[in-house]
Write a protein that holds these residues in place. Structure first.
Motif, PDB file in Angstrom:
ATOM      1  N   TYR A  42       0.817  -1.218   0.000  1.00  9.61           N
ATOM      2  CA  TYR A  42       0.000   0.000   0.000  1.00  9.61           C
ATOM      3  C   TYR A  42       0.847   1.263   0.000  1.00  9.61           C
ATOM      4  O   TYR A  42       0.473   2.266  -0.614  1.00  9.61           O
ATOM      5  N   VAL A  43       1.991   1.248   0.648  1.00  6.45           N
ATOM      6  CA  VAL A  43       2.899   2.401   0.570  1.00  6.45           C
ATOM      7  C   VAL A  43       3.359   2.573  -0.877  1.00  6.45           C
ATOM      8  O   VAL A  43       3.370   3.688  -1.408  1.00  6.45           O
ATOM      9  N   LEU A  44       3.723   1.473  -1.527  1.00  8.32           N
ATOM     10  CA  LEU A  44       4.109   1.518  -2.938  1.00  8.32           C
ATOM     11  C   LEU A  44       2.949   2.034  -3.796  1.00  8.32           C
ATOM     12  O   LEU A  44       3.141   2.908  -4.648  1.00  8.32           O
ATOM     13  N   TYR A  45       1.759   1.505  -3.565  1.00 10.89           N
ATOM     14  CA  TYR A  45       0.586   1.924  -4.330  1.00 10.89           C
ATOM     15  C   TYR A  45       0.415   3.442  -4.282  1.00 10.89           C
ATOM     16  O   TYR A  45       0.247   4.088  -5.314  1.00 10.89           O
ATOM     17  N   GLY A  72      -2.428  -0.181 -10.135  1.00 14.08           N
ATOM     18  CA  GLY A  72      -3.548  -1.121 -10.149  1.00 14.08           C
ATOM     19  C   GLY A  72      -3.123  -2.525  -9.757  1.00 14.08           C
ATOM     20  O   GLY A  72      -3.821  -3.208  -8.997  1.00 14.08           O
ATOM     21  N   ARG A  73      -1.966  -2.956 -10.253  1.00  9.26           N
ATOM     22  CA  ARG A  73      -1.454  -4.283  -9.882  1.00  9.26           C
ATOM     23  C   ARG A  73      -1.122  -4.327  -8.394  1.00  9.26           C
ATOM     24  O   ARG A  73      -1.381  -5.327  -7.719  1.00  9.26           O
ATOM     25  N   ALA A  74      -0.550  -3.257  -7.870  1.00  4.61           N
ATOM     26  CA  ALA A  74      -0.234  -3.203  -6.436  1.00  4.61           C
ATOM     27  C   ALA A  74      -1.515  -3.284  -5.609  1.00  4.61           C
ATOM     28  O   ALA A  74      -1.564  -4.001  -4.601  1.00  4.61           O
ATOM     29  N   GLU A  75      -2.545  -2.586  -6.031  1.00  5.48           N
ATOM     30  CA  GLU A  75      -3.817  -2.607  -5.296  1.00  5.48           C
ATOM     31  C   GLU A  75      -4.424  -4.012  -5.307  1.00  5.48           C
ATOM     32  O   GLU A  75      -4.933  -4.492  -4.283  1.00  5.48           O
ATOM     33  N   SER A 106       9.760   3.203   3.006  1.00  2.00           N
ATOM     34  CA  SER A 106       9.278   4.547   3.360  1.00  2.00           C
ATOM     35  C   SER A 106       8.940   5.326   2.101  1.00  2.00           C
ATOM     36  O   SER A 106       9.697   5.294   1.130  1.00  2.00           O
ATOM     37  N   PRO A 107       7.823   6.047   2.128  1.00  2.00           N
ATOM     38  CA  PRO A 107       7.476   6.858   0.963  1.00  2.00           C
ATOM     39  C   PRO A 107       8.408   8.060   0.857  1.00  2.00           C
ATOM     40  O   PRO A 107       9.042   8.459   1.832  1.00  2.00           O
ATOM     41  N   HIS A 121      13.163   6.677  -6.894  1.00  2.00           N
ATOM     42  CA  HIS A 121      12.564   6.359  -5.589  1.00  2.00           C
ATOM     43  C   HIS A 121      11.698   5.099  -5.697  1.00  2.00           C
ATOM     44  O   HIS A 121      11.740   4.239  -4.807  1.00  2.00           O
ATOM     45  N   ASP A 122      10.933   5.004  -6.773  1.00  3.67           N
ATOM     46  CA  ASP A 122      10.112   3.807  -6.987  1.00  3.67           C
ATOM     47  C   ASP A 122      10.993   2.568  -7.121  1.00  3.67           C
ATOM     48  O   ASP A 122      10.692   1.517  -6.554  1.00  3.67           O
ATOM     49  N   MET A 123      12.071   2.705  -7.873  1.00  2.00           N
ATOM     50  CA  MET A 123      12.978   1.582  -8.088  1.00  2.00           C
ATOM     51  C   MET A 123      13.550   1.078  -6.765  1.00  2.00           C
ATOM     52  O   MET A 123      13.632  -0.131  -6.532  1.00  2.00           O
ATOM     53  N   GLU A 124      13.937   2.003  -5.904  1.00  2.00           N
ATOM     54  CA  GLU A 124      14.463   1.633  -4.584  1.00  2.00           C
ATOM     55  C   GLU A 124      13.401   0.885  -3.774  1.00  2.00           C
ATOM     56  O   GLU A 124      13.680  -0.132  -3.147  1.00  2.00           O
ATOM     57  N   MET A 125      12.177   1.392  -3.804  1.00  2.00           N
ATOM     58  CA  MET A 125      11.101   0.745  -3.060  1.00  2.00           C
ATOM     59  C   MET A 125      10.804  -0.641  -3.620  1.00  2.00           C
ATOM     60  O   MET A 125      10.628  -1.600  -2.868  1.00  2.00           O
ATOM     61  N   TYR A 126      10.741  -0.746  -4.935  1.00  2.00           N
ATOM     62  CA  TYR A 126      10.519  -2.058  -5.547  1.00  2.00           C
ATOM     63  C   TYR A 126      11.605  -3.050  -5.119  1.00  2.00           C
ATOM     64  O   TYR A 126      11.305  -4.203  -4.791  1.00  2.00           O
ATOM     65  N   GLY A 127      12.851  -2.618  -5.123  1.00  2.00           N
ATOM     66  CA  GLY A 127      13.941  -3.510  -4.729  1.00  2.00           C
ATOM     67  C   GLY A 127      13.770  -4.020  -3.308  1.00  2.00           C
ATOM     68  O   GLY A 127      13.958  -5.215  -3.038  1.00  2.00           O
ATOM     69  N   ASP A 128      13.409  -3.120  -2.401  1.00  7.47           N
ATOM     70  CA  ASP A 128      13.193  -3.529  -1.004  1.00  7.47           C
ATOM     71  C   ASP A 128      12.032  -4.504  -0.887  1.00  7.47           C
ATOM     72  O   ASP A 128      12.098  -5.491  -0.148  1.00  7.47           O
ATOM     73  N   ILE A 129      10.965  -4.240  -1.619  1.00  9.85           N
ATOM     74  CA  ILE A 129       9.792  -5.121  -1.582  1.00  9.85           C
ATOM     75  C   ILE A 129      10.122  -6.480  -2.173  1.00  9.85           C
ATOM     76  O   ILE A 129       9.717  -7.522  -1.638  1.00  9.85           O
TER      77      ILE A 129
END
Length: 178
Positions: A42-45, A72-75, A106-107, A121-129
């Motif tokens: 949800y943070v990613l979304y 949409g895929r994240a949701e 973190s957003p 920033h999205d790329m970093e979050m995707y990597g962590d996820i």
């Protein structure tokens, strides 16, 4: 409006399903992992939606469409995570504040950045996820829950594909002259 006055199930509680035949301690670990993934997703979304709304520039349309589809895929994945946590006997996490407090990501904050910075920033979050999902696939396998492991694997494919698309957007090749 509901007239119910008592809490039916408290967040953090787990009542393992007799039908699934998983030990209580295992179910507690699985529900905790699923809620962690739910929070991160949800943070990613919300970050993807922010970037979807604010993208500008020569490549606006393609990136705008991609970010909307990725959100949409994240949701959809968040819904699957919550439903699996509930099916196992847990209470799915709810609420933006809870998601941010419990997510392993973190957003970026409220400011609007250029699209390259936003995608980084999205790329970093995707990597962590991706790392967390891989750990939770292994956890589900080790706890004898092939159903949860399968669900996480299936969604990991989409998460990795979206991350790979962002890698392409971040390449330095462009038809736009600087």
């Amino acid at each position: 409006m509901s007239t119910q006055k008592s809490v039916r199930r408290q967040f953090g509680s787990v009542e393992s399903s007799p039908a699934l035949r998983l030990e209580q301690k295992k179910v507690e670990q699985l529900v905790d992992a699923l809620n962690t993934d739910l929070a991160a997703t949800y943070v990613l979304y919300h970050q993807l939606k922010k970037h979807h709304w604010n993208v500008e520039g020569a490549e606006f349309r393609d990136i705008h469409v991609f970010l909307g589809e990725a959100a949409g895929r994240a949701e959809e994945f968040a819904d699957e995570l919550a439903e699996r946590a509930q099916a196992l006997g847990g209470v799915p996490m709810a609420g933006g504040k809870n998601y941010e407090e419990h997510a392993p990501v973190s957003p970026e904050g409220d400011d609007v950045y250029d699209i390259r910075t936003s995608l980084e920033h999205d790329m970093e979050m995707y990597g962590d996820i991706i790392e967390t999902l891989r750990e939770h696939v292994e956890l589900a396998d080790s706890l004898g829950d092939p159903t949860t492991a399968h669900m996480l694997r299936e969604n990991l494919i989409h998460v990795e594909e979206d991350a790979h698309h962002i890698e392409h957007y971040l390449e330095d090749d462009s038809l736009v002259q600087g």
